[in-house]
Design an enzyme around this catalytic site. Structure first.
Site, short mmCIF file in Angstrom:
data_model
loop_
_atom_site.label_atom_id
_atom_site.label_comp_id
_atom_site.label_asym_id
_atom_site.label_seq_id
_atom_site.Cartn_x
_atom_site.Cartn_y
_atom_site.Cartn_z
N ALA A 1 -51.74 -9.31 -26.01
CA ALA A 1 -51.88 -8.65 -27.30
C ALA A 1 -50.77 -7.64 -27.56
O ALA A 1 -50.28 -7.52 -28.69
CB ALA A 1 -53.24 -7.96 -27.38
N GLY B 1 -51.13 -14.80 -40.72
CA GLY B 1 -51.97 -14.53 -39.57
C GLY B 1 -52.42 -13.09 -39.51
O GLY B 1 -51.63 -12.17 -39.73
N GLU C 1 -62.89 -13.68 -16.01
CA GLU C 1 -63.90 -12.84 -16.67
C GLU C 1 -65.18 -13.62 -16.97
O GLU C 1 -66.29 -13.11 -16.80
CB GLU C 1 -63.30 -12.25 -17.94
CG GLU C 1 -62.25 -11.19 -17.63
CD GLU C 1 -61.39 -10.79 -18.82
OE1 GLU C 1 -60.81 -9.70 -18.78
OE2 GLU C 1 -61.28 -11.59 -19.77
#
Length: 449
Positions: free
Chosen positions: A318, A10, A174
């Site tokens: 993240a 990944g 958002e």
């Protein structure tokens, strides 16, 4: 003595930061990823709403790591792990199956969208997890305004001007804010037959507040901003069906909308289940692997699982993946140097951020709570800092200037080729990579399936 072999699965935040940390480690590093790019997922919604191009949020992996002599990059999908032979099974982009040996393995394959067992919803309500999704959502959003312009029947036009978003987390909030900006500001004066002031955005979720991972005061602030943008926020609302013409919620109420976007829930990818079966590791309800304090799989100190695939009672953001990937690489580095890392992985919470609209965002950083313009400037700075590549930082800043200070949306194009390719791939399962490659090759050769 043979060179130590590290395989990283990944190239998301976890894999990227692990690979970066392994730069000067005396080992052969192999990075395996299903795409040729690293995706900066927090800005994916801006690709979907025409602010940024896909290249600005998805820099090429080979460009990021150019000059790395100890790194081998392979395009493919890891479908299984042979823990006895210390090999990963890779379905290559060329259709061949390879077995790549490892001495240390870092699995950072991220997460996939969850429809909570209702996979049929995906046909009518795409999610937003990769570039293909963003381009499809962008096509649907701007196509809806064009179709509303052509519609002669008022009910038909109303359906085209209604956008239903499922999920009130950061992505849903958002998207709702940016679609409202499009209708009320960016596209103002560009349509003569469709009254864009009648655009309706319905944001729904079964939770009791928007942005539930944020401090409650910031959730309240975000809700107020959404309402100022005339977003119809429906909390405590559970979606039970999605079809071509709209959404049905528990109790039978309908929201008639041709454009639906799914932003609710994630789950571990299929690789997590296969790795759990191979190692005997326990998993949580979302399919994530329960790891040891040092991010290793129980009974397999050579296998690390970081980011969204690991069940660590941490948020799926993240920063968790970045820090986890860096930590796993440091443990490997310490082992090779004869100085094993003994401290367990400890996440340093740098907070949460979400933008609602132009000049309005919320930021939850420790005890510091920012909203409105201050939150927005904080959001801009943090996201610009973490973007990969100087060129991407510069072009992103330029696009933000045009979009936020002006009214322009420079990335509104969806080509026929993109739509045809997406439709062809849409009918394939995500695990059927060989067939996917075959369809792409046929499209490239002018022989669509």
């Amino acid at each position: 003595m043979t060179e130590h072999r590290v395989v990283v699965v990944g190239a998301g935040f976890g894999g990227l930061f692990a690979t970066k940390t392994l730069r000067h480690v005396p080992a052969k590093v192999t990075l395996i990823n299903g795409t040729t790019y690293h995706l900066f997922e927090p800005l994916l919604y801006q690709v979907a709403t025409g602010i940024l191009s896909e290249g600005e949020v998805a820099p090429p992996i080979r460009e990021i790591f150019k000059g790395r002599r100890n790194l081998d990059i392979q395009l493919g999908w890891v479908s299984d792990v042979d823990v006895e032979a210390h090999e990963v099974v890779v379905d290559g982009a060329d259709g061949r199956v390879r077995r790549v040996p490892y001495d240390s393995l870092i699995v950072a394959a991220g997460a996939q969208n969850s429809y909570f067992g209702n996979e049929a919803f995906a046909e009518h309500a795409p999610s937003l997890k990769n570039i293909d999704d963003a381009l499809e959502v962008r096509s649907r959003i701007f196509h809806a305004f064009e179709m509303a312009e052509l519609a002669e029947d008022p009910d038909e036009q109303r359906r085209w001007l209604t956008f239903a978003i499922v999920g009130a987390g950061p992505t849903g909030v958002e998207l709702a804010g940016q679609i409202a900006e499009l209708a009320q500001r960016s596209l103002k004066g560009q349509y003569h037959h469709a009254d864009l002031t009648q655009t309706r955005i319905v944001l729904m979720d079964a939770v009791d507040r928007v942005l539930p991972a944020f401090d409650e005061a910031l959730s309240v602030s975000a809700l107020k901003t959404l309402k100022k943008l005339h977003v119809d926020v429906r909390l405590g609302t559970r979606v039970v069906d999605v079809d071509a013409k709209g959404v049905t919620v528990a109790g039978g109420e309908r929201v008639e909308a041709y454009t639906k976007i799914w932003a609710a829930g994630v789950m571990a990818p299929g690789l997590a289940q296969r790795l759990a079966e191979a190692t005997g590791a326990p998993t949580d309800r979302a399919g994530r692997i329960v790891v040891e304090p040092d991010c290793t799989v129980p009974g397999h100190p050579e296998i690390f699982v970081v980011g969204d695939m690991a069940a660590q009672n941490l948020p799926g953001v993240a920063q968790v993946a970045m820090q986890g990937g860096r930590y796993a690489a440091q443990v490997i580095k310490g082992r090779l140097a004869g100085k094993p890392v003994t401290k367990p992985f400890k996440y340093f919470d740098k907070g949460n951020m979400a933008t609602i609209s132009r000049f309005s965002a919320v930021a939850n950083v420790g005890k510091l709570h920012l909203s409105g313009l201050l939150g927005w400037f904080g959001w801009l700075g943090v996201h610009l800092f973490y973007l990969i590549g100087f060129k991407n930082k510069v072009t992103t800043l330029m696009h933000w200037t045009v979009s936020f200070l002006g009214r322009g949306r420079s990335e509104r194009i969806a080509t026929t080729q993109q739509i045809n390719a997406r439709n062809a791939l849409h009918h394939l399962s995500t695990d059927d990579h060989h067939r996917a490659v075959g369809v792409v090759q046929q499209l490239q050769n002018g022989r669509p399936e």
